[in-house]
Design a protein around this motif. Structure first.
Motif, mmCIF file in Angstrom:
data_model
loop_
_atom_site.group_PDB
_atom_site.id
_atom_site.type_symbol
_atom_site.label_atom_id
_atom_site.label_comp_id
_atom_site.label_asym_id
_atom_site.label_seq_id
_atom_site.Cartn_x
_atom_site.Cartn_y
_atom_site.Cartn_z
ATOM 1 N N SER A 182 0.712 -1.246 -0.006
ATOM 2 C CA SER A 182 0.233 0.055 0.160
ATOM 3 C C SER A 182 0.949 1.212 -0.113
ATOM 4 O O SER A 182 0.619 2.271 -0.770
ATOM 5 C CB SER A 182 -0.868 0.062 1.350
ATOM 6 N N ASN A 186 1.979 4.444 -3.700
ATOM 7 C CA ASN A 186 2.177 5.784 -3.723
ATOM 8 C C ASN A 186 3.093 6.304 -4.524
ATOM 9 O O ASN A 186 3.229 7.510 -4.900
ATOM 10 C CB ASN A 186 2.295 6.485 -2.218
ATOM 11 N N SER A 191 3.379 2.268 -8.977
ATOM 12 C CA SER A 191 1.859 2.328 -9.318
ATOM 13 C C SER A 191 1.600 1.941 -10.817
ATOM 14 O O SER A 191 0.650 1.607 -11.103
ATOM 15 C CB SER A 191 1.400 3.593 -8.766
ATOM 16 N N GLU A 197 -4.495 4.869 -12.940
ATOM 17 C CA GLU A 197 -4.586 5.555 -11.673
ATOM 18 C C GLU A 197 -5.639 5.003 -10.842
ATOM 19 O O GLU A 197 -5.145 4.874 -9.422
ATOM 20 C CB GLU A 197 -4.297 7.128 -11.790
ATOM 21 N N ALA A 198 -6.454 4.847 -11.221
ATOM 22 C CA ALA A 198 -7.684 4.382 -10.569
ATOM 23 C C ALA A 198 -7.594 3.093 -9.971
ATOM 24 O O ALA A 198 -7.951 2.762 -8.793
ATOM 25 C CB ALA A 198 -8.895 4.640 -11.245
ATOM 26 N N ARG A 201 -4.968 3.104 -6.932
ATOM 27 C CA ARG A 201 -5.414 3.564 -6.030
ATOM 28 C C ARG A 201 -6.506 2.635 -5.332
ATOM 29 O O ARG A 201 -6.408 2.420 -4.057
ATOM 30 C CB ARG A 201 -6.393 4.973 -6.284
ATOM 31 N N ARG A 204 -4.310 0.018 -3.623
ATOM 32 C CA ARG A 204 -3.751 0.568 -2.475
ATOM 33 C C ARG A 204 -4.780 0.609 -1.146
ATOM 34 O O ARG A 204 -4.282 0.254 -0.032
ATOM 35 C CB ARG A 204 -3.286 2.016 -2.642
ATOM 36 N N LEU A 205 -5.827 0.836 -1.332
ATOM 37 C CA LEU A 205 -6.951 0.714 -0.355
ATOM 38 C C LEU A 205 -7.445 -0.570 0.105
ATOM 39 O O LEU A 205 -7.385 -0.872 1.066
ATOM 40 C CB LEU A 205 -8.377 1.462 -1.035
ATOM 41 N N GLN A 233 -2.259 5.836 7.235
ATOM 42 C CA GLN A 233 -2.123 5.826 5.849
ATOM 43 C C GLN A 233 -3.697 6.040 5.483
ATOM 44 O O GLN A 233 -3.951 6.475 4.370
ATOM 45 C CB GLN A 233 -1.737 4.506 5.332
ATOM 46 N N LEU A 237 -5.227 8.741 2.657
ATOM 47 C CA LEU A 237 -5.791 8.403 1.467
ATOM 48 C C LEU A 237 -7.418 9.127 1.325
ATOM 49 O O LEU A 237 -7.810 9.435 0.431
ATOM 50 C CB LEU A 237 -6.071 6.934 1.238
ATOM 51 N N ALA A 241 -4.593 12.705 0.030
ATOM 52 C CA ALA A 241 -4.345 12.208 -1.248
ATOM 53 C C ALA A 241 -4.564 13.368 -2.704
ATOM 54 O O ALA A 241 -5.835 13.934 -2.354
ATOM 55 C CB ALA A 241 -4.632 10.823 -1.788
ATOM 56 N N CYS A 244 -8.374 14.928 -3.278
ATOM 57 C CA CYS A 244 -9.165 14.730 -2.118
ATOM 58 C C CYS A 244 -9.390 16.460 -1.703
ATOM 59 O O CYS A 244 -8.853 17.067 -2.109
ATOM 60 C CB CYS A 244 -8.564 14.431 -0.694
#
Length: 414
Positions: A182, A186, A191, A197-198, A201, A204-205, A233, A237, A241, A244
């Motif tokens: 995770s 970043n 990544s 990118e989606a 992410r 990562r979640l 973290q 997020l 991030a 946000c």
């Protein structure tokens, strides 16, 4: 050539004895030195006394530890072609604590090799990681290696964490691997292998949630409890991030008046800095230059809390006109989880975070993008004036002479 030199050098390494007992002696002495150092720091009456207490010297330990685990044990078949590959004691399960120590102290390990041995250093550095990939990944204690692995930007280390997460049977090790992945996602270099990118992410979640579910109350990630790291973290997020909505904060100016940021309707640049930090002070000193270069951006420098007279003296000494200050609890810095100074947070006019981290070329590129977008918007908003010339009058035709019949016009071609 380096690989050939390394192979030649390795062929001369004798089949000497390296034992678990020798490794434990070296690590036991190191752990005792660390414990003594921490006790001395804790018992010191003030900062001056703490400053003269020297931490243990890892460079003195690295050669002894390396000698205890680097003996050759034989050869194994090369899976990528003909020939064989040397095997070493550090590939045995009992050597994992030494491998983890070396990962945690890479500079000390590097210093254990002379300039003439740099080819060996490269070979053995890769071989140590390979020992984790081939052997140690299934060891319950490999979770202690995950913080060091996640601190890199290497895809190889990311894939190693994936292997630990997928194939280790110990929940604590899997939890550490999940948190490590995770954290690594970043990094754009890591990544990017996940596609969009989606998708990065989302993974990562996912790994962050898995780390919390798999961890126990005593699971550690480095020197901190894993759940504590994971919650940090999760906050990042959710609130910090890119994309946000930026948290709002209130700081005070030199006269004690309160100001709330980000200012709505325009881009904001928050700069967390300290007068004791040269890089941050230089950046704040150039704020007028930043404002002139990016006139649409609201710049907000924020320094740590201090007594007003101390703040004023520090600003005068640095030649800085003014700065906002955090409160005594450090609320602004905590809200944005500022871990180092200087830290810059760039916020769009819609109050979403565009950048967060050390001021570097990425920040400058983000500022340039804002400036370009504003210029394009201004240009698009200007009314377009179209100036048309008056149509020219047709040239007069001479009148036909008396008795002369005008000729017919030519038939147009279609």
């Amino acid at each position: 050539m380096k690989k050939l030199l390394a192979t030649a050098a390795l062929s001369m390494i004798p089949f000497s004895l390296a034992t678990e007992e020798a490794m434990n002696q070296v690590l036991g002495a190191w752990n005792q030195q660390v414990a003594d150092y921490e006790a001395a720091v804790k018992a010191a009456p003030n900062d001056e006394a703490r400053a003269v207490i020297l931490p243990p010297n890892a460079r003195e330990v690295a050669p002894q530890l390396w000698q205890a685990i680097n003996a050759r044990t034989g050869n194994r078949r090369n899976p990528q072609g003909r020939g064989s590959i040397p095997t070493f004691e550090f590939e045995k399960p009992w050597a994992l604590p030494a491998v983890i120590w070396i990962l945690e102290h890479p500079q000390a390990f590097t210093a254990a090799f002379t300039e003439e041995e740099q080819a060996q250093l490269t070979y053995f550095g890769n071989a140590l990681v390979d020992s984790l990939v081939r052997v140690h990944y299934s060891n319950p204690g490999v979770g202690a290696a995950c913080p060091s692995l996640s601190a890199t930007s290497s895809v190889r280390e990311y894939e190693l964490l994936q292997k630990i997460y997928q194939r280790n049977q110990h929940k604590g090790a899997r939890a550490c691997a999940a948190l490590g992945m995770s954290l690594m996602l970043n990094n754009p270099m890591v990544s990017s292998i996940e596609g969009s990118e989606a998708m990065a992410r989302a993974k990562r979640l996912y790994y962050l949630k898995q780390s919390i579910l798999l961890s126990g109350k005593d699971t550690m990630f480095g020197s901190r409890p894993l759940t504590e790291m994971a919650m940090e973290q999760a906050y990042f997020l959710r609130h910090l991030a890119v994309g946000c909505v930026a948290p709002r904060l209130t700081v005070k100016d030199q006269q004690g008046a309160a100001h709330t940021f980000p200012v709505t309707g325009k881009p904001n640049l928050l700069i967390f800095w300290s007068p004791a930090d040269v890089a941050g002070a230089n950046m704040v000193r150039d704020i007028d230059k930043i404002k002139s270069q990016y006139p649409g951006v609201e710049v907000c420098p924020i320094m740590p809390h201090a007594a007003p007279e101390e703040q004023q003296a520090a600003l005068q000494e640095l030649g800085i006109g003014s700065s906002y200050t955090d409160d005594a609890k450090g609320t602004a810095g905590t809200t944005y989880r500022v871990a180092q100074l200087p830290t810059a947070i760039l916020i769009s006019k819609n109050s979403t975070i565009l950048y967060g981290g050390a001021p570097d070329m990425k920040l400058q590129n983000a500022l340039e993008s804002i400036a370009a977008a504003e210029q394009a918007a201004e240009k698009a908003a200007r009314p377009t004036v179209i100036i048309q010339e008056a149509p020219s009058a047709p040239e007069p035709q001479p009148a036909p002479a008396d008795g002369e019949v005008p000729g017919l016009r030519e038939m147009p071609e279609f």
